[in-house]
Design an enzyme around this catalytic site. Structure first.
Site, PDB file in Angstrom:
ATOM      1  CD  GLU A 112      -2.940  -0.653   0.133  1.00 45.54           C
ATOM      2  OE1 GLU A 112      -3.137   0.221  -0.298  1.00 45.54           O
ATOM      3  OE2 GLU A 112      -3.984  -1.734   0.041  1.00 45.54           O
TER       4      GLU A 112
ATOM      5  CD  GLU B 270       4.483 -21.651  11.327  1.00 43.27           C
ATOM      6  OE1 GLU B 270       4.555 -21.770  12.653  1.00 43.27           O
ATOM      7  OE2 GLU B 270       3.524 -20.873  10.701  1.00 43.27           O
TER       8      GLU B 270
END
Length: 612
Positions: free
Chosen positions: A418, A449
């Site tokens: 953004e 992960e």
């Protein structure tokens, strides 16, 4: 098998060699004599789910008595996390049996037998359908080059030889209208009638299909076809160069290094292997080159014997891979600590969530979210520190990196994505790193992960420097990928922070990032579902980091985003209103200024003011 002297070894030892074509398992006694061998289907760790991997290993177990030790060399076991996953799967199949889990390259190198006196390193040079190099020196250091697959690499492989043949024959047809002898061989091998049919064939051809053309190139070269000779000369040079580069990372140039040849191309084409050896010796005169005379499963058995001789701890499932010694205490990701995390505790008000009326559940979720701002406010000083560090980094040409897994990683990528349209920021300025890479944005990547080394590599390969800020995001505070990234960033000298929602997190001083932000937002309504309150809180805090840092570096005037990038109708309308507010002009003048400034709002404001 002719293994080396067994010393005090007793019992039987199982070697399992898993590749993309087949799996070979062999059982040997303490003298290294093979007792039994069985062949199974293919297995590549990257292509198997945990359930499929377990089934494959159980199929092997059923064919053999219980061994004293096991070595499994499997294609696709590239990283420490891969090997840990393979070891964990073996622990569930052969309980209390030591297991050495590795890749099929190490087992192939082990099959070469004892290291000769004076040899500084051994390099396995493999050329089959694909190609790669793997080496080990006397100190145990390893190095790998190649193995990137046929799109990115596989120089000197059967696939590259076949593909170069296809390109060469059509090139010469375009060049002088002549369809070469090599072209004739290709058409015959593929049962095609004319060159145009190659277009459809190659579109649907697999890696193996293309590699199957390599024997035609060798046959044509044997008949002195110049095009084929050139192709093989280039392949030999590529293999030799890769092998020498691998050796240079493990031994002093001029020292004795043994290059071991393996794979269908090198083993089935002795004249070609001789040419590769000559090219290697041109660059490394003390090189000793020899084909691998035993198959790789022998190496797996030998490694199993070595494992038993070293008297390791019995096989057990580990919590997570270890990227190397950092502290003497437990690692921050130790799974035994997970239950202490607030994110894993049960919410007392949602015990009957499964039977609660929908309206009541909505009220409960909203009531839980109401506590988030207060919890964040208690961490205000740490958040202020991060904002100042990020703004200072931006002013100095540095960047902000978010690192996370799952929801945390996705939110980091969302905030980073953004910034360019909102603040006309360079896409490099704020970056998101997610465990598992791009695929993990929309799809879970199993085990990604749990690999701290992968987090460290991501930081290195993204080019993090001491001018940057790295923020790890892990709701429970224990994600190994995130810790690996933070450790690497600290080593580089970057500013570091961890955002989590586990106020009970305990981290040794040597492991701590510069700041740990850990708002106490309480348990999730749905136990362990950190996309809920933890996700909401993460979004709020990341908004603060980037928005306030951008304000501090001048990308906001008053409360107006003067660096907005007007890429659609809504944003262009907003840009017009911003120019009108700041320049105090009408819509026509604002729009005219924006057009003249190519819709750069800051420049348009200056133009509109001048025209007044």
């Amino acid at each position: 098998m002719g293994m080396r002297d067994s010393g005090n070894r007793t019992g039987v030892f199982l070697g399992v060699e898993c590749g993309g074509t087949r799996t070979v398992a062999a059982l040997a006694d303490a003298r290294g004599e093979e007792l039994r061998r069985t062949v199974f289907g293919p297995a590549n760790l990257r292509l198997l789910s945990d359930a499929q991997l377990s089934r494959h290993l159980r199929a092997v177990k059923r064919e053999f008595p219980a061994p004293s030790a096991i070595c499994i060399g499997m294609a696709g076991a590239r990283t420490a996390a891969d090997r840990e996953r393979l070891r964990d799967a073996a622990a569930g199949v052969w309980r209390d049996v030591p297991c050495h889990a590795t890749n099929d390259l190490e087992t192939a190198l082990a099959a070469d037998g004892n290291v000769r006196a004076g040899t500084l390193a051994r390099i396995l040079l493999l050329s089959g359908t694909g190609s790669c190099c793997y080496g080990r020196n006397r100190e145990g250091a390893t190095r790998k080059s190649g193995g990137w697959g046929h799109i990115l690499g596989d120089k000197g492989s059967g696939h590259e030889i076949g593909m170069r043949a296809l390109k060469a024959v059509v090139y010469h047809l375009d060049l002088d209208g002549r369809w070469t002898t090599l072209g004739q061989r290709v058409l015959r091998a593929l049962n095609l009638n004319e060159p145009d049919q190659l277009i459809d064939w190659v579109r649907d051809a697999s890696k193996d299909d293309v590699a199957a053309l390599a024997p035609e190139v060798f046959a044509a070269a044997a008949k002195r076809d110049k095009i084929a000779i050139d192709i093989l000369s280039g392949a030999a040079s590529s293999l030799a160069k890769d092998a020498v580069n691998c050796a240079m990372g493990l031994a002093t140039k001029g020292g004795k290094v043994r290059f071991v040849f393996n794979g269908g191309v090198l083993l089935s084409q002795p004249a070609f292997a001789k040419k590769v050896a000559a090219r290697i010796r041109d660059q490394w005169p003390a090189a000793e080159c020899a084909p691998l005379k035993r198959d790789s499963v022998h190496g797996a058995v030998e490694l199993a014997m070595q494992l038993a001789q070293s008297r390791p701890e019995r096989n057990r499932s580990a919590t997570a891979p270890d990227p190397g010694p950092r502290t003497t205490g437990p690692k921050p990701w130790d799974v035994r600590r997970l239950a202490q995390s607030v994110t894993e505790q049960r919410h007392p008000a949602s015990m009957n969530l499964d039977t609660m009326p929908v309206g009541s559940a909505i009220d409960l979720m909203l009531a839980g979210d109401e506590s988030i701002p207060l919890a964040i406010r208690r961490e205000k000083r740490k958040i202020e520190w991060v904002v100042r560090k990020v703004a200072a980094a931006f002013d100095a040409g540095g960047r902000l990196f978010y690192v996370g897994a799952g929801t945390s990683g996705r939110l980091g990528i969302l905030d980073a994505s953004e910034c360019p349209p909102t603040f006309r920021a360079d896409p490099e300025m704020v970056q998101g790193i997610i465990a598992g890479g791009a695929r993990a944005i929309a799809h879970p990547v199993e085990g990604a992960e749990d690999d701290p080394e992968a987090g460290a590599r991501a930081v290195r390969y993204r080019g993090v420097t001491r001018k940057d800020v790295v923020i790890g995001i892990a709701a429970s505070g224990r994600t190994p990928f995130v810790w690996g990234a933070l450790w690497e960033a600290r080593t580089i000298g970057a500013a570091t922070a961890l955002l989590c929602f586990n106020p009970n997190l305990k981290v040794a001083p040597a492991d701590r990032p510069d700041r740990i932000i850990a708002p106490d937002i309480g348990p999730e309504i749905l136990t362990g579902s950190t996309r809920l309150k933890s996700g909401t809180a993460t979004k709020l805090i990341l908004n603060m980091f980037t928005t306030l840092a951008m304000v501090r570096i001048g990308k906001v005037v008053s409360n107006l985003m003067v660096d907005v990038k007007p890429t659609n109708v809504k944003l262009r309308d907003r840009a017009v209103r911003i120019v009108r507010e700041i320049a105090g002009c009408d819509e026509m003048r604002a729009r005219s200024a924006l057009v003249k400034a190519r819709w750069n709002v800051k420049q348009a404001c200056a133009i509109a003011r001048v025209r007044r």
